[in-house]
Design a protein around this motif. Structure first.
Motif, PDB file in Angstrom:
ATOM      1  N   ILE A  98      -3.446   5.887   7.080  1.00 29.42           N
ATOM      2  CA  ILE A  98      -3.184   5.868   5.737  1.00 29.42           C
ATOM      3  C   ILE A  98      -2.592   4.677   5.064  1.00 29.42           C
TER       4      ILE A  98
ATOM      5  N   GLY B 104      -4.043   4.578   0.120  1.00 24.64           N
ATOM      6  CA  GLY B 104      -4.755   5.857  -0.535  1.00 24.64           C
ATOM      7  C   GLY B 104      -6.139   5.697  -0.548  1.00 24.64           C
ATOM      8  N   SER B 105      -6.698   7.116  -1.258  1.00 20.30           N
ATOM      9  CA  SER B 105      -7.917   6.979  -1.384  1.00 20.30           C
ATOM     10  C   SER B 105      -8.657   6.666  -2.558  1.00 20.30           C
TER      11      SER B 105
ATOM     12  N   THR C 138      -1.763   8.485  -4.579  1.00 12.62           N
ATOM     13  CA  THR C 138      -2.733   7.885  -3.547  1.00 12.62           C
ATOM     14  C   THR C 138      -2.504   8.553  -2.232  1.00 12.62           C
TER      15      THR C 138
ATOM     16  N   ASP D 158      -4.819  10.911   0.215  1.00 10.80           N
ATOM     17  CA  ASP D 158      -5.305  10.624   1.396  1.00 10.80           C
ATOM     18  C   ASP D 158      -4.991  11.386   2.634  1.00 10.80           C
TER      19      ASP D 158
ATOM     20  N   ASN E  96      -7.027  13.666   5.458  1.00  7.03           N
ATOM     21  CA  ASN E  96      -6.815  13.371   6.732  1.00  7.03           C
ATOM     22  C   ASN E  96      -6.269  14.659   7.609  1.00  7.03           C
TER      23      ASN E  96
END
Length: 207
Positions: free
Chosen positions: A10, A13-14, A161, A165, A169
């Motif tokens: 991580i 974040g995504s 975020t 994430d 995962n």
């Protein structure tokens, strides 16, 4: 161990992976009630219940398992206890508190009374805001290593975020999802380094 190690990947974040056209919970159907039938070591019992609700909002139960069913919150509790620095843990927990405190202003309902779809809507609203105001995440990334007290906006961005994430995962590396949702071959007989992809095919399981 591989599932726990996945959390180490991580970063910030995504947010960069999502846009307003790709949102979470598009096939919502069920609302899961937090159970916390596990003993948290990183989160307090109250935080653990909040995490169950948020993770389920990110990956809700539909025709496939939800985050709670896949054991995501308990896994994140263990993983964060092992891999988070003291600073990261402080940002995450404070960000969780800010997220919960601000929830009513974003959804017109308190966090404790929110349904899974309402949690999903609020998470989506944050990503829409980050798309429309990219300076928020730009400032978050640029000041991450700066010393000194962080603003509520900073820790909130860190939490939103990071939790998205981390949830994805954890969800996609869980045994349940790997064996029942993704393409899974329990006894692979040969290695194929290049397999043609057809639109709509599921990704291969990592378990």
């Amino acid at each position: 161990m591989e599932r726990r190690k996945a959390i180490k990947n991580i970063g910030y974040g995504s947010a960069a992976l999502f846009s307003s056209s790709l949102l979470f919970g598009s096939l919502q159907s069920c609302t899961a009630t937090p159970t916390v039938d596990w003993i948290p070591v990183f989160f307090t019992p109250e935080e653990a219940a909040q995490m169950e609700k948020i993770c389920e909002g990110i990956a809700p139960k539909t025709t496939t398992p939800g985050a709670i069913e896949a054991g995501v919150p308990a896994h994140l509790d263990e993983a964060f206890s092992l891999f988070s620095t003291e600073e990261e843990a402080s940002y995450f927990k404070r960000g969780l508190a800010v997220f919960v405190e601000n929830f009513k202003g974003n959804a017109e309902v308190s966090f404790n009374k929110a349904t899974t779809p309402q949690v999903t809507d609020v998470i989506n609203a944050y990503y829409k805001k980050y798309n429309e105001q990219p300076e928020i995440l730009k400032n978050y990334r640029e000041t991450f290593k700066d010393a000194g007290e962080k603003s509520d906006e900073f820790v909130e961005a860190h939490f939103v975020t990071s939790v998205v994430d981390a949830t994805f995962n954890s969800y996609f590396t869980s045994e349940l999802v790997g064996e029942t949702v993704m393409r899974y071959d329990p006894i692979p007989v040969k290695y194929e380094g290049c397999i043609p992809y057809e639109a709509g095919q599921k990704s291969w399981s990592s378990v």
